[in-house]
Every structure is written in structure tokens, then in C-alpha cells.
Design a protein around this motif. Structure first.
Motif, mmCIF file in Angstrom:
data_model
loop_
_atom_site.group_PDB
_atom_site.id
_atom_site.type_symbol
_atom_site.label_atom_id
_atom_site.label_comp_id
_atom_site.label_asym_id
_atom_site.label_seq_id
_atom_site.Cartn_x
_atom_site.Cartn_y
_atom_site.Cartn_z
ATOM 1 N N PRO A 87 61.879 -87.888 -34.478
ATOM 2 C CA PRO A 87 61.513 -86.774 -34.488
ATOM 3 C C PRO A 87 61.670 -86.212 -35.885
ATOM 4 O O PRO A 87 62.310 -86.581 -36.850
ATOM 5 C CB PRO A 87 62.393 -85.988 -33.460
ATOM 6 C CG PRO A 87 63.654 -86.448 -33.388
ATOM 7 C CD PRO A 87 63.422 -87.988 -33.806
ATOM 8 N N ALA A 88 60.858 -85.087 -36.151
ATOM 9 C CA ALA A 88 61.132 -84.320 -37.297
ATOM 10 C C ALA A 88 62.181 -83.934 -37.677
ATOM 11 O O ALA A 88 63.102 -83.630 -36.717
ATOM 12 C CB ALA A 88 59.955 -83.305 -37.692
ATOM 13 N N GLY A 89 62.909 -84.292 -39.066
ATOM 14 C CA GLY A 89 64.453 -83.667 -39.277
ATOM 15 C C GLY A 89 64.412 -82.337 -39.841
ATOM 16 O O GLY A 89 63.389 -81.542 -39.543
ATOM 17 N N VAL A 90 65.526 -81.979 -40.888
ATOM 18 C CA VAL A 90 65.690 -80.788 -41.223
ATOM 19 C C VAL A 90 64.569 -80.642 -42.541
ATOM 20 O O VAL A 90 64.523 -79.662 -43.061
ATOM 21 C CB VAL A 90 67.086 -80.918 -41.699
ATOM 22 C CG1 VAL A 90 68.027 -80.840 -40.481
ATOM 23 C CG2 VAL A 90 67.362 -81.854 -42.712
ATOM 24 N N ALA A 91 64.223 -81.460 -43.189
ATOM 25 C CA ALA A 91 63.332 -81.578 -44.166
ATOM 26 C C ALA A 91 61.807 -80.837 -43.935
ATOM 27 O O ALA A 91 61.428 -81.418 -42.768
ATOM 28 C CB ALA A 91 63.136 -82.514 -45.104
ATOM 29 N N SER A 92 61.298 -79.956 -44.681
ATOM 30 C CA SER A 92 59.867 -79.801 -44.541
ATOM 31 C C SER A 92 59.116 -81.161 -45.161
ATOM 32 O O SER A 92 59.249 -81.565 -45.960
ATOM 33 C CB SER A 92 59.510 -78.578 -45.435
ATOM 34 O OG SER A 92 57.993 -78.144 -45.447
ATOM 35 N N GLU A 93 58.074 -81.450 -44.072
ATOM 36 C CA GLU A 93 57.384 -82.352 -44.453
ATOM 37 C C GLU A 93 56.050 -82.312 -45.057
ATOM 38 O O GLU A 93 55.119 -83.103 -45.373
ATOM 39 C CB GLU A 93 57.030 -83.326 -42.964
ATOM 40 C CG GLU A 93 58.299 -83.934 -42.391
ATOM 41 C CD GLU A 93 58.278 -84.743 -41.185
ATOM 42 O OE1 GLU A 93 57.092 -84.719 -40.844
ATOM 43 O OE2 GLU A 93 59.179 -85.113 -40.532
ATOM 44 N N GLY A 119 62.123 -81.176 -50.516
ATOM 45 C CA GLY A 119 61.130 -82.028 -50.756
ATOM 46 C C GLY A 119 60.136 -81.799 -52.042
ATOM 47 O O GLY A 119 60.620 -81.595 -53.198
ATOM 48 N N VAL A 120 58.902 -81.222 -51.437
ATOM 49 C CA VAL A 120 58.191 -80.808 -52.567
ATOM 50 C C VAL A 120 58.382 -79.645 -53.094
ATOM 51 O O VAL A 120 58.674 -78.641 -52.354
ATOM 52 C CB VAL A 120 56.414 -80.800 -51.974
ATOM 53 C CG1 VAL A 120 55.735 -80.140 -52.634
ATOM 54 C CG2 VAL A 120 56.151 -82.089 -51.239
ATOM 55 N N ARG A 121 58.638 -79.629 -54.485
ATOM 56 C CA ARG A 121 59.082 -78.568 -55.227
ATOM 57 C C ARG A 121 58.147 -78.488 -56.673
ATOM 58 O O ARG A 121 57.802 -79.734 -57.005
ATOM 59 C CB ARG A 121 60.137 -78.001 -55.353
ATOM 60 C CG ARG A 121 61.125 -79.293 -55.967
ATOM 61 C CD ARG A 121 62.680 -78.546 -56.095
ATOM 62 N NE ARG A 121 63.610 -79.742 -56.728
ATOM 63 C CZ ARG A 121 63.747 -80.312 -57.594
ATOM 64 N NH1 ARG A 121 62.918 -79.778 -58.787
ATOM 65 N NH2 ARG A 121 64.492 -81.116 -58.002
ATOM 66 N N ALA A 122 57.982 -77.491 -57.429
ATOM 67 C CA ALA A 122 57.567 -77.555 -58.906
ATOM 68 C C ALA A 122 58.666 -78.510 -59.492
ATOM 69 O O ALA A 122 59.826 -78.164 -59.476
ATOM 70 C CB ALA A 122 57.488 -76.148 -59.462
ATOM 71 N N ASP A 123 58.027 -79.282 -60.565
ATOM 72 C CA ASP A 123 59.288 -79.922 -61.348
ATOM 73 C C ASP A 123 58.331 -80.546 -62.710
ATOM 74 O O ASP A 123 57.165 -80.901 -62.563
ATOM 75 C CB ASP A 123 59.842 -80.961 -60.615
ATOM 76 C CG ASP A 123 61.035 -81.546 -61.250
ATOM 77 O OD1 ASP A 123 62.112 -81.007 -61.329
ATOM 78 O OD2 ASP A 123 60.977 -82.563 -61.907
ATOM 79 N N ALA A 124 59.010 -80.700 -63.818
ATOM 80 C CA ALA A 124 58.335 -81.527 -65.016
ATOM 81 C C ALA A 124 58.084 -82.644 -64.553
ATOM 82 O O ALA A 124 56.980 -83.352 -65.203
ATOM 83 C CB ALA A 124 59.446 -81.249 -65.967
ATOM 84 N N LEU A 125 58.985 -83.365 -63.921
ATOM 85 C CA LEU A 125 58.537 -84.775 -63.354
ATOM 86 C C LEU A 125 57.559 -84.817 -62.235
ATOM 87 O O LEU A 125 57.584 -83.853 -61.315
ATOM 88 C CB LEU A 125 59.754 -85.757 -63.251
ATOM 89 C CG LEU A 125 60.912 -85.627 -64.417
ATOM 90 C CD1 LEU A 125 62.080 -86.409 -64.221
ATOM 91 C CD2 LEU A 125 59.888 -86.483 -65.452
ATOM 92 N N ARG A 126 56.930 -85.999 -62.037
ATOM 93 C CA ARG A 126 55.787 -86.194 -60.785
ATOM 94 C C ARG A 126 56.571 -86.289 -59.487
ATOM 95 O O ARG A 126 55.863 -86.105 -58.588
ATOM 96 C CB ARG A 126 55.085 -86.975 -61.155
ATOM 97 C CG ARG A 126 55.523 -88.617 -61.370
ATOM 98 C CD ARG A 126 54.587 -89.512 -61.483
ATOM 99 N NE ARG A 126 54.677 -90.947 -61.535
ATOM 100 C CZ ARG A 126 54.453 -91.600 -60.417
ATOM 101 N NH1 ARG A 126 53.988 -91.005 -59.274
ATOM 102 N NH2 ARG A 126 55.045 -92.855 -60.392
ATOM 103 N N TRP A 127 57.741 -86.643 -59.321
ATOM 104 C CA TRP A 127 58.358 -87.225 -58.334
ATOM 105 C C TRP A 127 58.128 -86.196 -57.049
ATOM 106 O O TRP A 127 57.760 -86.486 -55.875
ATOM 107 C CB TRP A 127 59.731 -87.715 -58.414
ATOM 108 C CG TRP A 127 59.877 -88.705 -59.500
ATOM 109 C CD1 TRP A 127 60.707 -88.267 -60.765
ATOM 110 C CD2 TRP A 127 59.046 -89.801 -59.727
ATOM 111 N NE1 TRP A 127 60.545 -89.227 -61.592
ATOM 112 C CE2 TRP A 127 59.704 -90.280 -60.978
ATOM 113 C CE3 TRP A 127 58.280 -90.498 -58.980
ATOM 114 C CZ2 TRP A 127 59.089 -91.350 -61.552
ATOM 115 C CZ3 TRP A 127 57.762 -91.749 -59.670
ATOM 116 C CH2 TRP A 127 58.152 -92.188 -60.927
ATOM 117 N N HIS A 128 59.005 -84.820 -57.294
ATOM 118 C CA HIS A 128 58.948 -83.786 -56.344
ATOM 119 C C HIS A 128 57.587 -83.326 -55.957
ATOM 120 O O HIS A 128 57.126 -83.167 -54.685
ATOM 121 C CB HIS A 128 60.250 -82.673 -56.850
ATOM 122 C CG HIS A 128 61.275 -83.056 -56.267
ATOM 123 N ND1 HIS A 128 61.719 -83.240 -55.036
ATOM 124 C CD2 HIS A 128 62.253 -83.468 -57.054
ATOM 125 C CE1 HIS A 128 63.223 -83.495 -54.945
ATOM 126 N NE2 HIS A 128 63.649 -83.680 -56.204
#
Length: 211
Positions: A87-93, A119-128
């Protein structure tokens, strides 16, 4: 009554008694002991991977049987049904890629002490921003328990590197990669385990995430 008639009646009585006792003996042999110290732990039975219902039988804990459990349900009670689907966990997907979602759901399922995964957020690197990275927040990260929990999560994602498409993990100044092991350096991440995956593309909505 003649001797032949008496012998015939005795043979019939013996046959009737055997017919009654045999099923009872089989019943108790299958049911097993109801005493918790006498019951042997059942071996897990795993469903085939193409199971249409998506369920598997797993062995119940050794204390699953109580002393007052009826003999007739003892054997069945040693098994419990668990869904193969995560099932979906605690992270926003939202915005996460497929392998990142698999990692997030698996970590939530394996470590119930984890209550927050970024998970997804603004960041200087592309990963998030591209849905390739997770921040697994550790409760009381400076405590012995918190450090041990973070270490366990790093070990878990490394063991499942192929399934998660793991690129790297970072925890307490250590940088981990599936092929290169651990490197010490100024990597930070003392309050969360950073997990990066290779993504696998964005979900279409028809994906199934399995344990």
C-alpha cells in the motif's frame, strides 16, 4: 446363541469401533497440540508469483496460538494471510518516479517507526525535483536507537539495490553506492537517510508495487 453368531457380532463391533476411532486419530494428528510449548513453528508457505488474488500465506508468530485455542483450528491458526501488494506509505508520491515509489513504500512497510519521508521538493540538484530521491526522516536521530534505525535502513536499501534501482544512499557523513560500498566524507545527512534511485519513469497509474 451359537459360538459362530457370537464371533460374528464381535467382529462387527470391532469394525465399527475402528471406523469411529480412525477419523478421530487423524483429526488430532493434523490439529497438533494446543499447548504453546509443544506446538512447532509452521514453515511459511508462499503463493506463486502469478497468484490471481495477490495473497500469500506466512507463518504466524510462535505466540499466535493461545493455550485456549480449540484443537480443530490450531493448525490453521498458525498461518495468516498477507497481501503481496504494497500500500502507499507515509511519503507523498506526487511527482515521484516508479522505482522511487517502490523504495518509499517498501521502507514504510519494513520500518513502521518511520513517520515521515520527503520526496519532491525544490533543490539546486535534480534528484528531488525530478522525483528520484527520498529523505527518510529518523526519529531522535542522535540517539543510539535513531542511529541504529538509520543504519538498518541503509543496510535494507543496499540489500534491495536491484529492486529499487538504487543509485546511492547518504547517512551520517557516509556515501553508499551498490558497486562501491561506503565512502566517508563531508556528506552530512545526520537527521535523515537520503536515498536516490534511477527512477524508471513516471507512473501511468497502472503500476503494481509488490513486497
Amino acid at each position: 446363541m451359537g459360538r459362530h453368531e457370537l464371533a460374528s457380532q464381535r467382529r462387527k463391533s470391532s469394525a465399527l469401533m475402528a471406523a469411529v476411532i480412525a477419523p478421530v486419530a487423524v483429526f488430532f494428528a493434523v490439529g497438533g497440540s494446543t499447548h504453546p510449548t509443544a506446538a512447532k513453528e509452521a514453515a511459511p508457505v508462499v503463493a506463486e508469483s502469478d497468484s490471481p488474488v495477490g495473497l500469500q500465506l506466512v507463518a504466524a508468530p510462535t505466540d499466535y496460538l493461545r493455550q485456549d485455542t480449540p484443537v480443530g483450528v490450531a493448525a490453521a491458526s498458525r498461518m495468516r494471510m498477507v497481501s503481496r501488494f504494497l500500500p502507499a506509505g507515509v511519503a507523498s508520491e506526487r511527482g515521484l518516479q516508479i522505482r522511487t515509489i517502490q523504495a518509499a513504500r517498501s521502507i514504510s512497510d519494513a520500518f513502521p517507526a518511520i513517520h515521515q519521508i520527503g520526496g519532491v521538493r525544490a533543490d539546486a540538484l535534480r534528484w528531488h525535483p525530478n522525483g528520484l530521491a527520498l529523505d527518510v526522516m529518523i526519529p531522535n536521530p542522535g540517539s543510539a536507537e535513531g542511529i541504529a534505525l538509520g543504519d538498518s535502513i541503509v543496510a535494507y536499501v543496499m540489500e534491495n539495490a536491484g529492486r529499487f534501482g538504487l543509485q546511492d544512499a547518504i547517512w551520517r557523513g557516509m556515501y553508499y553506492t551498490p558497486g562501491g560500498g561506503a565512502q566517508r566524507g563531508g556528506y552530512g545527512h545526520y537527521d535523515h537517510v537520503h536515498v536516490t534511485t534511477t527512477g524508471g519513469g513516471y507512473p501511468s497509474g497502472s503500476e503494481v508495487y509488490l513486497r
